[in-house]
Design a protein around this motif. Structure first.
Motif, PDB file in Angstrom:
ATOM      1  N   ILE A  49     -27.884  12.674  19.466  1.00  0.00           N
ATOM      2  CA  ILE A  49     -28.981  13.468  20.024  1.00  0.00           C
ATOM      3  C   ILE A  49     -28.477  14.836  20.447  1.00  0.00           C
ATOM      4  O   ILE A  49     -29.132  15.863  20.211  1.00  0.00           O
ATOM      5  CB  ILE A  49     -29.620  12.717  21.214  1.00  0.00           C
ATOM      6  N   VAL A  50     -27.317  14.890  21.071  1.00  0.00           N
ATOM      7  CA  VAL A  50     -26.756  16.166  21.520  1.00  0.00           C
ATOM      8  C   VAL A  50     -26.511  17.100  20.337  1.00  0.00           C
ATOM      9  O   VAL A  50     -26.910  18.275  20.364  1.00  0.00           O
ATOM     10  CB  VAL A  50     -25.447  15.944  22.306  1.00  0.00           C
ATOM     11  N   VAL A  51     -25.857  16.599  19.307  1.00  0.00           N
ATOM     12  CA  VAL A  51     -25.532  17.444  18.144  1.00  0.00           C
ATOM     13  C   VAL A  51     -26.803  17.923  17.453  1.00  0.00           C
ATOM     14  O   VAL A  51     -26.918  19.103  17.076  1.00  0.00           O
ATOM     15  CB  VAL A  51     -24.618  16.676  17.164  1.00  0.00           C
ATOM     16  N   ALA A  52     -27.777  17.041  17.285  1.00  0.00           N
ATOM     17  CA  ALA A  52     -29.033  17.423  16.630  1.00  0.00           C
ATOM     18  C   ALA A  52     -29.804  18.442  17.447  1.00  0.00           C
ATOM     19  O   ALA A  52     -30.360  19.413  16.896  1.00  0.00           O
ATOM     20  CB  ALA A  52     -29.894  16.184  16.394  1.00  0.00           C
ATOM     21  N   GLU A  53     -29.849  18.267  18.768  1.00  0.00           N
ATOM     22  CA  GLU A  53     -30.567  19.199  19.641  1.00  0.00           C
ATOM     23  C   GLU A  53     -29.900  20.567  19.642  1.00  0.00           C
ATOM     24  O   GLU A  53     -30.564  21.606  19.675  1.00  0.00           O
ATOM     25  CB  GLU A  53     -30.614  18.643  21.071  1.00  0.00           C
ATOM     26  N   ALA A  54     -28.583  20.575  19.580  1.00  0.00           N
ATOM     27  CA  ALA A  54     -27.852  21.841  19.653  1.00  0.00           C
ATOM     28  C   ALA A  54     -27.906  22.632  18.350  1.00  0.00           C
ATOM     29  O   ALA A  54     -27.890  23.871  18.367  1.00  0.00           O
ATOM     30  CB  ALA A  54     -26.397  21.571  20.030  1.00  0.00           C
ATOM     31  N   THR A  55     -27.978  21.936  17.224  1.00  0.00           N
ATOM     32  CA  THR A  55     -27.837  22.622  15.932  1.00  0.00           C
ATOM     33  C   THR A  55     -29.055  22.508  15.015  1.00  0.00           C
ATOM     34  O   THR A  55     -29.101  23.182  13.977  1.00  0.00           O
ATOM     35  CB  THR A  55     -26.632  22.043  15.169  1.00  0.00           C
ATOM     36  N   ASP A  56     -30.014  21.644  15.370  1.00  0.00           N
ATOM     37  CA  ASP A  56     -31.159  21.347  14.492  1.00  0.00           C
ATOM     38  C   ASP A  56     -30.731  20.694  13.187  1.00  0.00           C
ATOM     39  O   ASP A  56     -31.468  20.721  12.194  1.00  0.00           O
ATOM     40  CB  ASP A  56     -31.978  22.607  14.188  1.00  0.00           C
ATOM     41  N   GLN A  86     -27.131  26.715  24.341  1.00  0.00           N
ATOM     42  CA  GLN A  86     -28.313  26.376  25.135  1.00  0.00           C
ATOM     43  C   GLN A  86     -28.863  24.999  24.753  1.00  0.00           C
ATOM     44  O   GLN A  86     -29.303  24.230  25.612  1.00  0.00           O
ATOM     45  CB  GLN A  86     -29.394  27.451  24.947  1.00  0.00           C
ATOM     46  N   GLY A  87     -28.846  24.680  23.460  1.00  0.00           N
ATOM     47  CA  GLY A  87     -29.306  23.370  23.015  1.00  0.00           C
ATOM     48  C   GLY A  87     -28.428  22.248  23.545  1.00  0.00           C
ATOM     49  O   GLY A  87     -28.920  21.180  23.929  1.00  0.00           O
ATOM     50  N   PHE A  88     -27.146  22.501  23.588  1.00  0.00           N
ATOM     51  CA  PHE A  88     -26.201  21.527  24.142  1.00  0.00           C
ATOM     52  C   PHE A  88     -26.519  21.263  25.615  1.00  0.00           C
ATOM     53  O   PHE A  88     -26.559  20.115  26.062  1.00  0.00           O
ATOM     54  CB  PHE A  88     -24.781  22.066  23.987  1.00  0.00           C
ATOM     55  N   LEU A 135      -9.293  17.174  31.308  1.00  0.00           N
ATOM     56  CA  LEU A 135      -9.366  17.546  29.895  1.00  0.00           C
ATOM     57  C   LEU A 135     -10.204  18.798  29.724  1.00  0.00           C
ATOM     58  O   LEU A 135     -11.386  18.811  30.069  1.00  0.00           O
ATOM     59  CB  LEU A 135      -9.970  16.403  29.067  1.00  0.00           C
ATOM     60  N   GLN A 136      -9.596  19.831  29.202  1.00  0.00           N
ATOM     61  CA  GLN A 136     -10.293  21.077  28.907  1.00  0.00           C
ATOM     62  C   GLN A 136     -10.409  21.240  27.399  1.00  0.00           C
ATOM     63  O   GLN A 136      -9.518  20.828  26.651  1.00  0.00           O
ATOM     64  CB  GLN A 136      -9.524  22.273  29.501  1.00  0.00           C
ATOM     65  N   LEU A 137     -11.513  21.819  26.955  1.00  0.00           N
ATOM     66  CA  LEU A 137     -11.705  22.014  25.518  1.00  0.00           C
ATOM     67  C   LEU A 137     -10.736  23.061  24.976  1.00  0.00           C
ATOM     68  O   LEU A 137     -10.493  24.088  25.611  1.00  0.00           O
ATOM     69  CB  LEU A 137     -13.137  22.463  25.240  1.00  0.00           C
ATOM     70  N   ALA A 138     -10.198  22.789  23.795  1.00  0.00           N
ATOM     71  CA  ALA A 138      -9.304  23.753  23.162  1.00  0.00           C
ATOM     72  C   ALA A 138     -10.062  25.007  22.734  1.00  0.00           C
ATOM     73  O   ALA A 138      -9.500  26.098  22.714  1.00  0.00           O
ATOM     74  CB  ALA A 138      -8.616  23.118  21.962  1.00  0.00           C
ATOM     75  N   ARG A 139     -11.324  24.845  22.366  1.00  0.00           N
ATOM     76  CA  ARG A 139     -12.186  25.999  22.065  1.00  0.00           C
ATOM     77  C   ARG A 139     -13.618  25.633  22.432  1.00  0.00           C
ATOM     78  O   ARG A 139     -13.963  24.451  22.520  1.00  0.00           O
ATOM     79  CB  ARG A 139     -12.073  26.418  20.597  1.00  0.00           C
ATOM     80  N   PRO A 140     -14.490  26.621  22.650  1.00  0.00           N
ATOM     81  CA  PRO A 140     -15.851  26.335  23.117  1.00  0.00           C
ATOM     82  C   PRO A 140     -16.633  25.421  22.165  1.00  0.00           C
ATOM     83  O   PRO A 140     -16.462  25.475  20.949  1.00  0.00           O
ATOM     84  CB  PRO A 140     -16.493  27.731  23.185  1.00  0.00           C
ATOM     85  N   VAL A 141     -17.499  24.595  22.758  1.00  0.00           N
ATOM     86  CA  VAL A 141     -18.311  23.658  21.982  1.00  0.00           C
ATOM     87  C   VAL A 141     -19.135  24.376  20.914  1.00  0.00           C
ATOM     88  O   VAL A 141     -19.168  23.961  19.754  1.00  0.00           O
ATOM     89  CB  VAL A 141     -19.249  22.856  22.910  1.00  0.00           C
ATOM     90  N   ALA A 142     -19.821  25.436  21.304  1.00  0.00           N
ATOM     91  CA  ALA A 142     -20.705  26.132  20.368  1.00  0.00           C
ATOM     92  C   ALA A 142     -19.927  26.672  19.168  1.00  0.00           C
ATOM     93  O   ALA A 142     -20.405  26.629  18.027  1.00  0.00           O
ATOM     94  CB  ALA A 142     -21.436  27.270  21.076  1.00  0.00           C
ATOM     95  N   GLN A 143     -18.730  27.149  19.422  1.00  0.00           N
ATOM     96  CA  GLN A 143     -17.889  27.662  18.339  1.00  0.00           C
ATOM     97  C   GLN A 143     -17.504  26.552  17.374  1.00  0.00           C
ATOM     98  O   GLN A 143     -17.531  26.722  16.148  1.00  0.00           O
ATOM     99  CB  GLN A 143     -16.639  28.297  18.948  1.00  0.00           C
TER     100      GLN A 143
END
Length: 265
Positions: free
Chosen positions: A118-125, A92-94, A64-72
């Motif tokens: 935790i992942v979403v909160a760490e990545a985006t605040d 970087q937070g991810f 499984l590959q992402l259709a678009r980057p996580v950060a985007q």
């Protein structure tokens, strides 16, 4: 002669049938592969049996590959909720959240929500629960993911050649739905998900469970994943060969050639 039939290695079989009979016999590509396999052309190069009787595949990052980057995605979905972080910051937070020690046995318990919050909160605040749910549900849809080029055809051909197929993944309970929406679920003889079996790669138990379910010994199977520790070290610990995706193998056609002994290495 149809090009696909020629590749199956069944020229004698084709020449013996009139055109009308040919159309009836080969009304679909999958039907044609079954006829070719019976004639000795579907089990490896020049009729040889496959070099491996079983293929284990990692899911996220490999099959499984992402259709678009996580950060985007995080940034786009977060704008209505006040997320203003740059994509590089989110990226970087991810990574930090993923590499941090997890206090429990498994990162993914059931649907994996505690870990992903935790992942979403760490990545985006951003700790807004509605935002988290939107992100979580986005990745539960098949259109958030894609298969690598040639993956679907390769899985079909390997299955027709008698190779047993399994997914072995550190994932949550959304995985089965994703595989179904991407139309590959029925191709696998086993789908082993860490949140369901209680073991997470590189634990040897998760690999053993997969091998037991497909009925193939470790010495006669190969695992493919994208993580040096979870996939390669974990598989090698029980005598299971592992090819790292993106390093040892880079395309699914290459995987097919090596398993069917067309290009043994």
């Amino acid at each position: 002669m149809p090009a696909a039939a020629a590749r199956c290695g069944c020229p004698l079989l084709l020449r013996q049938q009139p055109a009308a009979g040919l159309r009836r016999s080969f009304s679909s590509y999958s039907g044609m592969r079954r006829v070719c396999a019976a004639a000795g052309g579907g089990s490896g190069s020049e009729g040889r049996p496959p070099a491996y009787g079983g293929l284990l595949l990692d899911a996220g990052g490999t099959l499984l590959q992402l259709a678009r980057p996580v950060a985007q995605t995080y940034a786009a979905l977060g704008r209505p909720y006040g997320v203003t972080k740059r994509e590089e910051y989110i990226k970087q937070g991810f990574k930090r959240a993923f590499s941090a020690p997890w206090p429990k046995t498994l990162r993914y318990q059931g649907d994996g929500r505690p870990f992903w919050k935790i992942v979403v909160a760490e990545a985006t605040d951003c700790t807004n629960n509605d935002y988290f749910e939107e992100v979580y549900q986005y990745y539960a849809r098949g259109d958030a993911w894609r298969l690598p080029d040639g993956a679907y055809r390769t899985l079909h051909d390997l299955k027709d050649a008698g190779v047993k197929l399994a997914v072995v993944s550190n994932f949550d309970t959304r995985l089965r739905k994703l595989l179904k929406e991407l139309n590959v679920s029925d191709l696998f003889d086993a789908i082993i998900v860490s949140s369901e079996v209680g073991y997470e790669k590189p634990a040897p138990e998760i690999f053993r469970i997969a091998l037991d379910q497909i009925g193939v010994e470790a010495s006669k199977a190969v695992h493919i994943g994208d993580d040096e520790t979870a996939d390669k070290a974990g598989a090698n610990a029980i005598g299971l060969e592992c090819w790292l995706w993106g390093e040892d193998v880079k395309t699914f056609s290459e995987i097919q050639d090596r398993i069917l002994a067309r290009n043994p290495q």
